[in-house]
Design an enzyme around this catalytic site. Sequence first.
Site, PDB file in Angstrom:
ATOM      1  CG  HIS A 102      -0.228   0.391   2.500  1.00 49.08           C
ATOM      2  ND1 HIS A 102       0.430  -0.538   3.260  1.00 49.08           N
ATOM      3  CD2 HIS A 102      -0.054   1.583   3.138  1.00 49.08           C
ATOM      4  CE1 HIS A 102       0.950   0.054   4.317  1.00 49.08           C
ATOM      5  NE2 HIS A 102       0.691   1.339   4.267  1.00 49.08           N
ATOM      6  NE  ARG A 103       5.442   1.837   4.623  1.00 52.78           N
ATOM      7  CZ  ARG A 103       5.203   2.785   5.529  1.00 52.78           C
ATOM      8  NH1 ARG A 103       5.060   4.036   5.128  1.00 52.78           N
ATOM      9  NH2 ARG A 103       5.121   2.486   6.801  1.00 52.78           N
TER      10      ARG A 103
END
Length: 375
Positions: free
Chosen positions: A224-225
């Site tokens: 998700h980063r």
Amino acid sequence: MKIVTVLGARPQFVKAAAVSRAIAAHNAAQPDSTTVLQEVIVHTGQHFDENMSDIFFREMEIPPPHYHLAINSVGHGAMTGRMLEKIEEILLEEKPDFVLVYGDTNSTLAGALAAKKLHIKVVHVEAGLRSFNMKMPEEINRILTDRISDILCCPTDTAVQNLIREGFEVPAGGKSSSKGALVLKTGDVMQDAALYYSTISSGMAVVSQQLGLVSGQFVLCTVHRAENTDDPHRLMEIVEALNEISLQMRVVLPLHPRTRKILTQCGARLNFDAIDPVGYFDMIELLKGARIVITDSGGLQKEAYFFGKPCVTLRDETEWVELVQQGDNVLAGARCTVILAAFSAMKDKMVNAKGGLYGHGAASRDIVRALAAAV
């Protein structure tokens, strides 16, 4: 004493659940109302999807937010600015003694800034963490929040040492003369949550059974980063590696809505189980059953350790350097060949999480005691 808690992202809900429970326990033990800690919860809305937000409040019995700002889906500047404006209005109305913030999100920084400009004391839970990568928005948020906090609750010795190197003094008595801040090593509140909720998660979780997962025979993954999702080359290298790994072992990836959208735009072909985000109880059960964790999440790196699972981190650095130093976590970045090599090296590793690296499950209690003593 009144405390305004500002949160907005999934990991913060987990941390807040542990501390809110400790506040309730403190209040239950008080002989009269004058020593009670009143908590007012502000949810910025940074994570707003049902499976990223509301389910956590229900499952973990977090007190419902007194304020919900619904600020999301805008850029960093607009998000932080709008949060700052709205939180300031709330603080002027509530007049708290402390503002409590968690971690390193835009919600963290906005809450700390709003409080400090109104001369309200700031408590930062998970203080002192550093990736030493200033391209990460989270690194900027955590450094700025630490700089203006009055009580810094550090999860590890490394976090305390990072603050000392930045000029904070940590004498035996705790009070820093140079920064006017109280630096405390409290342990990690996420471990408090993991220990508590793991005793009841099996009766609340459904996803592992629905997917027909076999314990020890699957990989749990999250991506998700922004450093991965906003870089098409990095993202596609990760997908290629996961597709390759799925030929050896089943891969389960609870997928952030934003990441799913980007993957669709990239035309990515996923040969593994990309499922909707899951609640905390389901995540605990997935962790219990996984053979290995592959993630770019800071929180999941620790949770893998809490449940005795080896971890491959899809980043070039980590704040949780202790796990890398112990050999329980390996940094693989986003190159397919490196990820595959790390997976092969780590998938059968045994992890012993009984050494007290992040405390012994009493961080929330110690934070609440520090607050009560600071009145």
